[in-house]
Design a protein around this motif. Structure first.
Motif, mmCIF file in Angstrom:
data_model
loop_
_atom_site.group_PDB
_atom_site.id
_atom_site.type_symbol
_atom_site.label_atom_id
_atom_site.label_comp_id
_atom_site.label_asym_id
_atom_site.label_seq_id
_atom_site.Cartn_x
_atom_site.Cartn_y
_atom_site.Cartn_z
ATOM 1 N N TYR A 1 12.749 11.185 2.745
ATOM 2 C CA TYR A 1 12.540 10.204 1.668
ATOM 3 C C TYR A 1 12.499 10.926 0.331
ATOM 4 O O TYR A 1 12.108 12.083 0.245
ATOM 5 C CB TYR A 1 11.294 9.345 1.884
ATOM 6 C CG TYR A 1 9.968 10.055 2.075
ATOM 7 C CD1 TYR A 1 9.296 10.633 0.997
ATOM 8 C CD2 TYR A 1 9.354 10.116 3.329
ATOM 9 C CE1 TYR A 1 8.062 11.261 1.166
ATOM 10 C CE2 TYR A 1 8.119 10.750 3.506
ATOM 11 C CZ TYR A 1 7.477 11.315 2.423
ATOM 12 O OH TYR A 1 6.263 11.923 2.588
ATOM 13 N N TYR A 2 12.970 10.207 -0.718
ATOM 14 C CA TYR A 2 13.028 10.806 -2.051
ATOM 15 C C TYR A 2 11.846 10.377 -2.907
ATOM 16 O O TYR A 2 11.630 10.920 -3.994
ATOM 17 C CB TYR A 2 14.357 10.456 -2.747
ATOM 18 C CG TYR A 2 14.605 8.976 -2.921
ATOM 19 C CD1 TYR A 2 14.044 8.276 -3.989
ATOM 20 C CD2 TYR A 2 15.400 8.264 -2.020
ATOM 21 C CE1 TYR A 2 14.269 6.908 -4.147
ATOM 22 C CE2 TYR A 2 15.628 6.907 -2.172
ATOM 23 C CZ TYR A 2 15.054 6.232 -3.242
ATOM 24 O OH TYR A 2 15.265 4.878 -3.396
ATOM 25 N N PRO B 1 15.997 1.220 -2.275
ATOM 26 C CA PRO B 1 17.371 1.480 -1.801
ATOM 27 C C PRO B 1 17.531 2.895 -1.226
ATOM 28 O O PRO B 1 16.851 3.827 -1.662
ATOM 29 C CB PRO B 1 18.214 1.321 -3.072
ATOM 30 C CG PRO B 1 17.394 0.502 -3.993
ATOM 31 C CD PRO B 1 15.961 0.812 -3.693
ATOM 32 N N HIS B 2 18.450 3.026 -0.259
ATOM 33 C CA HIS B 2 18.818 4.353 0.256
ATOM 34 C C HIS B 2 19.559 5.133 -0.837
ATOM 35 O O HIS B 2 20.460 4.595 -1.482
ATOM 36 C CB HIS B 2 19.749 4.214 1.470
ATOM 37 C CG HIS B 2 19.020 4.010 2.756
ATOM 38 N ND1 HIS B 2 18.464 2.801 3.116
ATOM 39 C CD2 HIS B 2 18.744 4.878 3.772
ATOM 40 C CE1 HIS B 2 17.883 2.926 4.299
ATOM 41 N NE2 HIS B 2 18.036 4.169 4.730
ATOM 42 N N SER C 1 15.826 15.116 9.888
ATOM 43 C CA SER C 1 16.243 13.716 9.738
ATOM 44 C C SER C 1 15.195 12.744 10.275
ATOM 45 O O SER C 1 15.408 11.535 10.259
ATOM 46 C CB SER C 1 17.571 13.500 10.475
ATOM 47 O OG SER C 1 17.405 13.812 11.843
ATOM 48 N N GLN C 2 14.069 13.258 10.754
ATOM 49 C CA GLN C 2 13.026 12.401 11.340
ATOM 50 C C GLN C 2 11.931 11.995 10.354
ATOM 51 O O GLN C 2 11.080 11.170 10.678
ATOM 52 C CB GLN C 2 12.362 13.140 12.524
ATOM 53 C CG GLN C 2 13.316 13.464 13.649
ATOM 54 C CD GLN C 2 14.024 12.211 14.159
ATOM 55 O OE1 GLN C 2 13.378 11.236 14.525
ATOM 56 N NE2 GLN C 2 15.354 12.239 14.135
ATOM 57 N N VAL C 3 11.938 12.577 9.156
ATOM 58 C CA VAL C 3 10.795 12.429 8.236
ATOM 59 C C VAL C 3 10.492 10.964 7.918
ATOM 60 O O VAL C 3 9.344 10.522 8.000
ATOM 61 C CB VAL C 3 11.052 13.228 6.938
ATOM 62 C CG1 VAL C 3 9.982 12.925 5.892
ATOM 63 C CG2 VAL C 3 11.082 14.725 7.242
ATOM 64 N N GLU D 1 0.820 -1.216 0.000
ATOM 65 C CA GLU D 1 0.000 0.000 0.000
ATOM 66 C C GLU D 1 0.852 1.263 0.000
ATOM 67 O O GLU D 1 0.415 2.311 -0.465
ATOM 68 C CB GLU D 1 -0.911 0.009 1.236
ATOM 69 C CG GLU D 1 -1.975 -1.066 1.228
ATOM 70 C CD GLU D 1 -2.621 -1.186 2.597
ATOM 71 O OE1 GLU D 1 -3.692 -0.576 2.776
ATOM 72 O OE2 GLU D 1 -2.051 -1.873 3.466
ATOM 73 N N LEU D 2 2.059 1.148 0.570
ATOM 74 C CA LEU D 2 2.958 2.299 0.675
ATOM 75 C C LEU D 2 4.352 1.871 0.244
ATOM 76 O O LEU D 2 4.870 0.855 0.711
ATOM 77 C CB LEU D 2 2.997 2.796 2.129
ATOM 78 C CG LEU D 2 4.064 3.823 2.506
ATOM 79 C CD1 LEU D 2 3.888 5.136 1.755
ATOM 80 C CD2 LEU D 2 4.058 4.078 4.012
ATOM 81 N N VAL D 3 4.948 2.640 -0.660
ATOM 82 C CA VAL D 3 6.343 2.420 -1.064
ATOM 83 C C VAL D 3 7.124 3.686 -0.715
ATOM 84 O O VAL D 3 6.693 4.793 -1.041
ATOM 85 C CB VAL D 3 6.459 2.126 -2.576
ATOM 86 C CG1 VAL D 3 7.919 2.057 -2.998
ATOM 87 C CG2 VAL D 3 5.751 0.827 -2.926
ATOM 88 N N LEU D 4 8.250 3.520 -0.025
ATOM 89 C CA LEU D 4 9.080 4.666 0.362
ATOM 90 C C LEU D 4 10.516 4.464 -0.107
ATOM 91 O O LEU D 4 11.068 3.375 0.027
ATOM 92 C CB LEU D 4 9.090 4.833 1.882
ATOM 93 C CG LEU D 4 7.882 5.511 2.545
ATOM 94 C CD1 LEU D 4 8.033 5.451 4.057
ATOM 95 C CD2 LEU D 4 7.710 6.946 2.086
#
Length: 213
Positions: free
Chosen positions: A149-150, A191-192, A170-172, A138-141
């Motif tokens: 997140y990008y 991936p980061h 940095s908490q997002v 349901e959610l992709v980050l």
């Protein structure tokens, strides 16, 4: 009058800013100057668009550009008259993103992804993977190295994901994940990747430029 997007089932929203010197990439102005920082914003947006157009060759996706700064005419003169443009609208980043998702789902999309243009590692393979993950989750980050997140993708509107987030910190990413867990959403990570926000991030962009040539 803005033309309304013809939305496919898979829809991508690109958040960007018109590259006006002095108002764009301000944290990079000490290293690049106002013109240089604006020019980097211009190049990174164009790079992101080229990756999206690559993806369109192999996937049925529609996309739109949501902008701040400038106006419709300036955006068209910069990126072309054949794209769909919408102003990002009012409110903080969360409100603007929540609204963009809502509009896309109301237009008939079933899988919607929003990206910015600060992360040049977002290439057509990452985007294709994100849409593939969105079939099951349901959610992709896409987590950014700096804690944000990008990329965020959804199967349906979840406005709660955009409320009470400390944008620009940095908490997002962690805050978003914890809201998702509270809502029992199924989540997939990508991936980061690193954003380019500060002078010390510039070597990342130089590496991308080397690959282009």
């Amino acid at each position: 009058m803005l033309n309304l997007p013809k939305t496919t089932k898979q829809h991508l929203i690109i958040f960007t800013r018109y590259p006006e010197p002095g108002k764009t990439k301000t944290r990079l102005i000490p290293a690049l100057g106002t013109e240089g920082a604006a020019n980097l914003q211009r190049q990174m947006t164009e790079h992101t668009l080229s990756q999206v157009k690559q993806l369109q060759k192999t996937s049925a996706i529609s996309f739109e550009v949501r902008f701040v700064g400038g106006d419709l005419q300036l955006m068209q003169e910069w990126l072309g008259y054949d794209l769909i443009y919408q102003p990002q609208g009012e409110g903080d980043l969360g409100l603007r993103m929540a609204q963009s998702f809502l509009n896309a789902f109301q237009s008939g999309a079933e899988k919607v992804i929003t990206i910015g243009t600060d992360c040049p590692g977002v290439n057509n393979q990452i985007l294709a993977e994100a849409f593939a993950r969105l079939q099951q989750s349901e959610l992709v980050l896409g987590p950014a190295v700096d804690g944000g997140y990008y990329l965020i993708g959804l199967q349906h509107p979840v406005p709660e994901l955009f409320i009470n987030i400390d944008w620009g910190t940095s908490q997002v990413f962690h805050q978003t994940i914890s809201i998702a867990q509270t809502l029992n959403l199924s989540v997939a990570d990508l991936p980061h990747l690193a954003d380019i926000d500060r002078p010390e991030d510039l070597p990342i962009w130089e590496e991308i430029l080397k690959l282009k040539h």
